[in-house]
Design a protein around this motif. Structure first.
Motif, mmCIF file in Angstrom:
data_model
loop_
_atom_site.group_PDB
_atom_site.id
_atom_site.type_symbol
_atom_site.label_atom_id
_atom_site.label_comp_id
_atom_site.label_asym_id
_atom_site.label_seq_id
_atom_site.Cartn_x
_atom_site.Cartn_y
_atom_site.Cartn_z
ATOM 1 N N SER A 171 55.379 56.579 54.612
ATOM 2 C CA SER A 171 54.034 55.476 55.068
ATOM 3 C C SER A 171 53.159 55.551 53.080
ATOM 4 O O SER A 171 52.530 56.138 52.981
ATOM 5 C CB SER A 171 53.166 55.311 55.955
ATOM 6 O OG SER A 171 52.287 56.483 55.761
ATOM 7 N N LEU A 172 52.551 53.854 52.941
ATOM 8 C CA LEU A 172 50.666 53.818 51.420
ATOM 9 C C LEU A 172 50.767 52.240 52.267
ATOM 10 O O LEU A 172 51.229 51.471 52.805
ATOM 11 C CB LEU A 172 52.281 53.953 50.411
ATOM 12 C CG LEU A 172 52.883 52.807 49.789
ATOM 13 C CD1 LEU A 172 52.003 52.677 48.635
ATOM 14 C CD2 LEU A 172 54.411 53.002 49.619
ATOM 15 N N ALA A 173 49.843 52.069 51.754
ATOM 16 C CA ALA A 173 48.717 51.407 51.944
ATOM 17 C C ALA A 173 48.226 50.870 50.000
ATOM 18 O O ALA A 173 47.776 51.506 49.281
ATOM 19 C CB ALA A 173 47.835 51.219 52.002
ATOM 20 N N TYR A 174 48.834 49.514 49.701
ATOM 21 C CA TYR A 174 48.626 49.322 48.280
ATOM 22 C C TYR A 174 47.811 48.321 48.151
ATOM 23 O O TYR A 174 47.944 47.231 49.490
ATOM 24 C CB TYR A 174 48.988 50.089 47.504
ATOM 25 C CG TYR A 174 50.656 48.909 47.621
ATOM 26 C CD1 TYR A 174 51.232 49.506 49.020
ATOM 27 C CD2 TYR A 174 50.535 46.955 47.223
ATOM 28 C CE1 TYR A 174 52.718 47.991 49.159
ATOM 29 C CE2 TYR A 174 51.858 46.831 47.847
ATOM 30 C CZ TYR A 174 52.923 47.746 48.249
ATOM 31 O OH TYR A 174 54.294 46.796 48.613
ATOM 32 N N ARG A 175 47.380 47.499 47.097
ATOM 33 C CA ARG A 175 46.417 46.248 47.030
ATOM 34 C C ARG A 175 47.421 45.200 45.792
ATOM 35 O O ARG A 175 48.433 46.098 44.654
ATOM 36 C CB ARG A 175 44.716 46.194 46.282
ATOM 37 C CG ARG A 175 44.197 46.771 47.394
ATOM 38 C CD ARG A 175 42.814 47.572 46.839
ATOM 39 N NE ARG A 175 42.862 48.347 45.955
ATOM 40 C CZ ARG A 175 42.135 48.371 45.663
ATOM 41 N NH1 ARG A 175 41.013 48.603 44.978
ATOM 42 N NH2 ARG A 175 42.100 49.801 43.967
ATOM 43 N N LEU A 176 47.465 44.359 46.187
ATOM 44 C CA LEU A 176 48.138 43.541 45.556
ATOM 45 C C LEU A 176 47.145 42.516 44.812
ATOM 46 O O LEU A 176 46.302 41.912 45.607
ATOM 47 C CB LEU A 176 49.289 42.450 45.989
ATOM 48 C CG LEU A 176 50.229 43.222 46.530
ATOM 49 C CD1 LEU A 176 51.074 42.075 47.621
ATOM 50 C CD2 LEU A 176 51.612 43.415 45.607
ATOM 51 N N LEU A 177 47.632 41.806 43.996
ATOM 52 C CA LEU A 177 46.688 40.824 42.765
ATOM 53 C C LEU A 177 47.737 39.412 42.961
ATOM 54 O O LEU A 177 48.823 39.205 41.914
ATOM 55 C CB LEU A 177 45.987 41.366 41.551
ATOM 56 C CG LEU A 177 44.747 41.371 41.351
ATOM 57 C CD1 LEU A 177 44.000 41.234 40.797
ATOM 58 C CD2 LEU A 177 43.585 40.545 42.443
ATOM 59 N N VAL A 178 47.862 38.438 44.006
ATOM 60 C CA VAL A 178 48.570 37.327 44.025
ATOM 61 C C VAL A 178 47.330 35.963 43.298
ATOM 62 O O VAL A 178 46.355 35.892 44.066
ATOM 63 C CB VAL A 178 49.182 36.906 45.491
ATOM 64 C CG1 VAL A 178 49.690 35.699 44.881
ATOM 65 C CG2 VAL A 178 49.551 37.946 45.102
ATOM 66 N N ASP A 179 47.484 35.249 42.184
ATOM 67 C CA ASP A 179 46.848 34.245 42.163
ATOM 68 C C ASP A 179 44.999 34.579 42.227
ATOM 69 O O ASP A 179 44.868 33.670 42.789
ATOM 70 C CB ASP A 179 47.460 32.968 42.736
ATOM 71 C CG ASP A 179 48.697 32.229 42.776
ATOM 72 O OD1 ASP A 179 49.218 32.355 41.605
ATOM 73 O OD2 ASP A 179 49.139 32.028 43.637
ATOM 74 N N GLY A 180 44.983 36.120 41.695
ATOM 75 C CA GLY A 180 43.366 36.155 41.786
ATOM 76 C C GLY A 180 42.443 36.271 42.764
ATOM 77 O O GLY A 180 41.975 36.911 42.502
ATOM 78 N N ALA A 181 43.737 36.405 44.050
ATOM 79 C CA ALA A 181 42.925 37.155 45.182
ATOM 80 C C ALA A 181 43.867 38.603 45.472
ATOM 81 O O ALA A 181 45.050 38.382 45.173
ATOM 82 C CB ALA A 181 43.615 35.924 46.399
ATOM 83 N N MET A 182 43.018 39.200 45.724
ATOM 84 C CA MET A 182 43.902 40.646 46.620
ATOM 85 C C MET A 182 43.814 40.009 47.484
ATOM 86 O O MET A 182 43.595 40.343 48.845
ATOM 87 C CB MET A 182 42.024 40.974 46.257
ATOM 88 C CG MET A 182 42.925 43.315 46.644
ATOM 89 S SD MET A 182 41.217 44.255 45.878
ATOM 90 C CE MET A 182 40.984 43.487 44.545
ATOM 91 N N ARG A 183 45.322 41.578 47.711
ATOM 92 C CA ARG A 183 45.267 40.957 49.001
ATOM 93 C C ARG A 183 45.695 42.528 49.913
ATOM 94 O O ARG A 183 45.996 43.701 48.894
ATOM 95 C CB ARG A 183 47.227 40.667 49.011
ATOM 96 C CG ARG A 183 47.109 38.980 48.976
ATOM 97 C CD ARG A 183 48.633 38.777 48.923
ATOM 98 N NE ARG A 183 48.484 36.690 48.973
ATOM 99 C CZ ARG A 183 48.731 36.017 48.886
ATOM 100 N NH1 ARG A 183 50.661 36.690 49.048
ATOM 101 N NH2 ARG A 183 49.447 35.028 48.900
ATOM 102 N N HIS A 184 46.030 43.027 50.851
ATOM 103 C CA HIS A 184 46.016 44.680 51.494
ATOM 104 C C HIS A 184 47.253 44.828 51.790
ATOM 105 O O HIS A 184 47.241 43.803 52.929
ATOM 106 C CB HIS A 184 45.121 44.547 51.771
ATOM 107 C CG HIS A 184 43.516 44.655 51.501
ATOM 108 N ND1 HIS A 184 43.346 46.409 51.215
ATOM 109 C CD2 HIS A 184 42.978 43.906 51.371
ATOM 110 C CE1 HIS A 184 41.997 46.011 49.975
ATOM 111 N NE2 HIS A 184 41.846 43.856 50.426
#
Lengths: 652, 163
Positions: A217-230
């Motif tokens: 299990s893991l948590a990470y952040r994405l950068l989609v169109d300049g916005a951060m997603r958790h």
């Protein structure tokens, strides 16, 4: 063995064999007539054999009507399956197999048909079909549910074949990652979306899982169109038969909103904590369900109670409210709770630990449950002693000021009354002796002239002249002092008419003088007609007086709007050809009792222009005098803000 | 009283003013028909025929009262109020003769029913002409209700200085 015997034996054998296998067989000649029958014919068909012997087509009549056509179809079909409605109502399946044979006893080709009951096999087959169908349906439904559920939960799923490296991504997973439905994506494209700081961690966790086969299990952040997603993700690895990792897969969820909410909560809690620490106010949180009040550190700072002294009950607080305020404070609090109030605010006195009372302002917000019942109140108490003291000081100062103003006004009123009494006494009592002086001097002159020397008679005239001048002085002075207090009317005043009337009166009083007067157009103004008449009388009688040495007195009256002394305003002017005045003393012109000519040359009390000045001033205007180069003088005045436009209109 | 009917009642407390006025009356030969009183209380008693003037008859009022405002005991305005509110005396012409130019005195006098208001002039010549005009107007020109017909009769026999 004879051929006959062998035929019979053969037949018995055949019969037994078909019987043993629950089968029936019959042989028909080339015309369809049944010539021999073997086995369990009647068990299978549940019809007597005689029916078939009589009618070669009887079987078509026995089978299920839908299958009749199958029986009647002739040709090369080697096998058929037909249904038969059994006597017990059940449907039985019969398998028919036919084969053409040559029988030496029969002409042409004979046909051998074998019938077998296959109901049992058929039932099993059908059951299997149904089970398969049900399983498929359940699978489809569960897939549908799963898709709906993942969509609702924003759950995305993915998998990667570890041997081929090919990845699959669910639509929801693509949405989370910010890819379009048909965009081809692999591990690298996915990793590119992960923020740089988290990328290695994601890889490490997955690699470890591939190695040891444990769930991850893991948590990470994405950068989609300049916005951060958790993203939060769980996954596992599948192994093949020989224990080699074959596939890694995972389910992920977009938790951006939850993370943000948690952050916001943390921030607001932090802010509250900081505020509570920084503010001097005593913040409180009252849980009504268990009568428990939590106080911030401000409570101890403000009121000096130690944490040990403070108990969390409402009464601890209410007991310390000033007895004179307590009932009202509690009533207002009850009011806020019992009625639909959301906010409560009250000022009262509160007892500190040292017993002294301080002024506080207490404000609270009412928190209700779904039923509208108040379960909690949160608020804060501020010390407003200083403000209160200032308010009291200001009120006291105001009261003192008011008192002083009242005293002053009273003093002023009494001064005014005294002034009135003084004026009255001046006007009444000062004139009485003057009348006596004049009257008795005159009697002396008239009745005792014969007994007096000519010089004595001259003195008597001088005495009378003095008395008359003093009478005039008194009258002028009273007129001047009256002017300051009299209220002024605000009528439309016809200045042209007033000036003309004044000139007429003055001519009448000096019938022997040669007077030339020109009056230009004079615009109306707003003011007190009788006071303005006085202005004209004083200015014009001065003009007449000081032009007395001239053979012909020339007086010009006009109004202009371009006088440099008051540009743009209407200036009323009076000009004469008299003796003028010494401009060095022009500043004394309008002061009371100030004269620029000796009384021996020009009589007067020095009040006339002072009166003019006072009247013009009270009309919001200005007055000034100039000596003209040719010796005459010019007086100009304005009334309020009468603009030059009116003059232009009047003249044109 | 010298037997002549009183035609003018002068209410004045200043001896100088009384002497000046009497000189003016003498000038026009009407001094013997003038009666002088020195305070307001006496003026009221005289006109209403109350003690010490109870022997007088109210139907013989003077043809003119010259009233100063600044008087001892009862001031001129009070005298005005009293006489003008009494039916027996309200028709007697009262001329206020005073040093006061005070607007309030003027207004109050007329409000109370004064028939005329004259400011005493400082110049004696002017005063003389005022007295002559007063006599000419109130004693000759002015008509009074009929119950004083006898007075009117006498008015025709005024000295020639006034006519």
């Amino acid at each position: 063995m004879s051929s006959r015997t062998s035929e019979v034996e053969q037949r018995v054998c055949c019969d037994a064999a078909f019987m043993a296998f629950d089968q029936a067989a019959w042989l028909a000649d080339d015309e369809g007539r049944v010539v021999s029958v073997y086995g369990a014919f009647e068990q299978i068909w549940e019809h007597p054999l005689s029916e078939l012997l009589e009618d070669p087509n009887a079987i078509a009549g026995w089978v299920h009507p839908d299958d009749r056509a199958i029986i009647e179809r002739r040709g090369d079909e080697p096998s058929k399956e037909v249904r038969l409605i059994a006597k017990d109502g059940a449907t039985r399946w019969i398998s028919l197999r036919s084969v053409d044979i040559r029988d030496p006893r029969l002409p042409g080709l004979a046909r051998l048909t074998v019938a077998r009951d296959i109901s049992a096999a058929k039932a099993g087959q059908l059951r299997m079909h149904a089970e398969q169908e049900a399983a498929d349906q359940a699978l489809r439904a569960s897939k549908k549910h799963l898709a709906a559920a993942t969509r609702l939960a924003r759950l995305g799923s993915w998998s990667r074949d570890l041997r081929t490296g090919v990845s699959e991504w669910s639509d929801q997973q693509r949405e989370i990652l910010g890819f379009k439905t048909d965009e081809p994506i692999g591990l690298q494209e996915f990793l590119d979306r992960v923020v740089a700081e988290d990328r290695q961690h994601v890889l490490d966790v997955m690699n470890k899982s591939e190695r040891d086969g444990h769930r991850f299990s893991l948590a990470y952040r994405l950068l989609v169109d300049g916005a951060m997603r958790h993203v939060s993700e769980v996954g596992a690895v599948d192994f093949d038969d020989v224990g080699t990792p074959a596939r890694i897969y995972g389910i992920s969820q977009d938790v951006t909103e939850q993370v943000r909410a948690a952050e916001a909560l943390r921030t607001s809690e932090e802010r509250f904590r900081i505020t509570a620490n920084v503010t001097n106010d005593a913040l409180w949180d009252w849980d009504l369900t268990r009568d428990h009040i939590s106080w911030s550190v401000g409570f101890h700072n403000l009121f000096h109670y130690t944490p040990e002294e403070v108990d969390a009950s409402l009464s601890f607080w209410s007991d310390r409210i000033h007895p004179d305020d307590r009932e009202e404070v509690l009533a207002s609090l009850r009011d806020a709770i019992e009625h639909e109030g959301l906010q409560w605010r009250k000022e009262y006195r509160f007892r500190r630990a040292d017993g002294e009372f301080v002024f506080v302002e207490d404000r609270g917000n009412v928190i209700r449950d779904e039923d509208g019942k108040v379960v909690r109140m949160v608020g804060g108490i501020s010390d407003i002693t200083r403000r209160k003291r200032e308010e009291i000081d200001i009120r006291r100062t105001n009261e003192e000021l008011e008192l002083r103003v009242r005293e002053r006004t009273a003093n002023m009123e009494s001064a005014l009354r005294e002034l009135d009494a003084f004026s009255y006494s001046v006007s009444h009592d000062l004139r009485a002796p003057l009348r006596a002086i004049d009257g008795f001097s005159r009697m002396l002159h008239q009745e005792h002239a014969a007994e007096l020397a000519p010089e004595a008679l001259e003195y008597i005239d001088l005495i009378r002249a003095g008395a008359r001048r003093m009478g005039q002085l008194i009258d002028d002075l009273l007129a001047f002092s009256r002017l300051g207090r009299q209220p002024l009317a605000t009528d439309q005043v016809d200045m042209g008419a007033i000036a003309q009337r004044t000139v007429d009166e003055l001519r009448h009083e000096a019938p022997d003088r040669k007077i030339e007067v020109t009056i230009g157009p004079l615009p109306d103004c707003i003011g007190d007609g009788s006071a303005l008449k006085q202005v004209w009388v004083n200015l014009l009688s001065n003009a007449l007086k000081y032009s007395r040495p001239r053979d012909v007195a020339r007086i010009e009256i006009d109004a202009v709007s371009d006088d440099p002394a008051a540009p743009g305003l209407v200036v009323y002017r009076v000009r004469d050809n008299g003796v003028g005045f010494d401009e060095r003393y022009a500043h004394k012109l309008f002061l009371v009792f100030q004269r620029l000519h000796p009384a021996s040359e020009f009589e007067g009390t020095g009040v006339g222009l002072a009166i003019v000045h006072r009247i013009v001033d009270r009309h919001g205007g200005r007055v000034w005098g100039r000596s003209r180069p040719d010796g005459g003088s010019e007086f100009g005045f304005t009334i309020g803000k009468t603009s030059g436009q009116e003059l232009t209109r009047r003249i044109t | 009283m010298n037997g002549q009917p009183i035609e003018i009642l002068l209410v004045e407390d200043q001896p100088d003013d009384v002497r000046l006025a009497m000189h003016a009356f003498r000038t026009f030969d009407i001094a013997d028909r003038v009666h002088v009183l020195q305070d307001g209380a006496e003026a009221i008693a005289f006109l209403l025929c109350t003690p010490p003037y109870e022997h007088r008859a109210t139907h013989e009022p003077p043809r003119l009262v010259l009233l100063d405002l600044h008087l001892p005991k009862v001031d001129g305005l009070e005298v005005l109020r009293c006489l003008k509110s009494d039916p027996r005396t309200q028709r007697i012409p009262i001329v206020v003769l005073t040093s006061s130019r005070q607007e309030s005195d003027l207004l109050e006098s007329y409000r109370l029913g004064a028939n005329s208001y004259i400011v005493k002039p400082v110049d004696f010549e002017v005063f003389l002409s005022v007295v002559r005009e007063l006599g000419r107007y109130w004693l000759v020109r002015n008509e009074l209700p009929c119950d004083s017909s006898d007075l009117r009769q006498q008015s025709r026999s005024l000295p020639k200085e006034l006519s």
